[in-house]
Design a protein around this motif. Structure first.
Motif: not given
Length: 291
Positions: A218-229, A234-241, A253-254, A261-264
């Motif tokens: 979540e901190a990584v997402l907040k630090a990126n200015d390209g991500i929309l508010k 969403l950050v969630a546990v999806a699978e126990l692989a 994102v726009n 943004v994806r690469f960053e």
């Protein structure tokens, strides 16, 4: 008989013959007056039909040209469609005019139909591409400048032509795709909507603190200015692989910022997880050996 009398006799005979012809003509005209009037009226109506039909064809073609121009379609398509409509109308007008003056048009239409059928069978693939091009123009699932995926090819649309659509791939390849192949499958338009969602799956070790891991992401997402508010990321546990606990990271994102943004994010997530001591495990397997 003198020469003067012979000449006078010849002139008299000619005059008598001309008078007979004139009398016969007058008699024929008087007897067929109704028929002549009918044919004359039919010819006048046929000429009027041609003149009015040409004007109507020109008006409809011009109006269609203006409408398609306002929709900002390719000039080649605009000219082809408007000219085709005009010539089709003119063909029907000519048939109607010929029928007005008594020309049997049934066989003429049958010949045209048979010729059209033969040409259609010979050009079946091209006509399919043409029909698909018309539908693409009418439905507009994409337009020039948009990034799409269709017929197994992804790229930016350069132009929609009569029989094909040209694309430029991200690695600058020029691709010509038949319109029927595009319309016969799924079309994914990545540029039509103003925003896009980035979907990342991040796997961490089973020994990792999930609350801490989510906080780092979540901190990584907040630090990126390209991500929309909004919508909220969403950050969630999806699978126990098999080898990891997989978390989904889904920010919005726009559209033009998607790849940047994806690469960053991929780089920042790797660095921050390493800094926090959270392991991104390799695929692993437990082997139990029995003696």
């Amino acid at each position: 008989m003198s020469k003067e009398e012979s000449a006078a006799s010849a002139v008299t005979n000619v005059i008598e013959q001309n008078v007979d012809v004139l009398n016969d003509s007058v008699k024929w005209l008087s007897e067929n007056q109704d028929l002549i009037i009918s044919y004359s009226m039919n010819i006048i109506f046929a000429i009027a039909t041609l003149i009015v039909g040409m004007m109507v064809a020109r008006f409809i073609a011009g109006t269609l040209h203006k409408v398609l121009t306002k929709r900002k379609l390719d000039n080649t398509i605009i000219d082809f469609v408007s000219h085709m409509v005009r010539y089709v109308i003119i063909a029907f007008v000519i048939i109607a005019a010929l029928g007005r003056i008594g020309v049997e048009t049934t066989s003429f239409v049958a010949i045209i139909g048979a010729a059209g059928l033969a040409v259609g069978l010979a050009l079946q693939g091209s006509l399919s591409n043409f029909a698909s091009g018309v539908l693409i123009i009418a439905l507009r699932p994409f337009k020039a400048g948009e990034y799409i995926e269709a017929a197994g090819t992804a790229g930016t649309v350069e132009s929609v032509q009569i029989f094909s659509t040209t694309l430029t791939t991200p690695d600058n390849k020029f691709v010509v795709v038949p319109n029927s192949a595009i319309l016969g499958g799924n079309i994914v338009n990545y540029s039509r909507k103003p925003t896009r969602r980035i979907d990342l799956i991040i796997g961490v070790s089973y020994n990792a603190d999930l609350a801490k891991t989510k906080a780092v992401l979540e901190a990584v997402l907040k630090a990126n200015d390209g991500i929309l508010k909004s919508p909220e990321p969403l950050v969630a546990v999806a699978e126990l692989a098999d080898s990891s606990v997989n978390l989904v990271v889904r920010p919005w994102v726009n559209g033009p910022d998607y790849w940047r943004v994806r690469f960053e994010l991929m780089e920042a997530i790797k660095n921050d997880l390493d800094e926090a001591g959270i392991e991104i495990p390799f695929p692993q397997m437990d082997i139990h050996m029995n003696k």
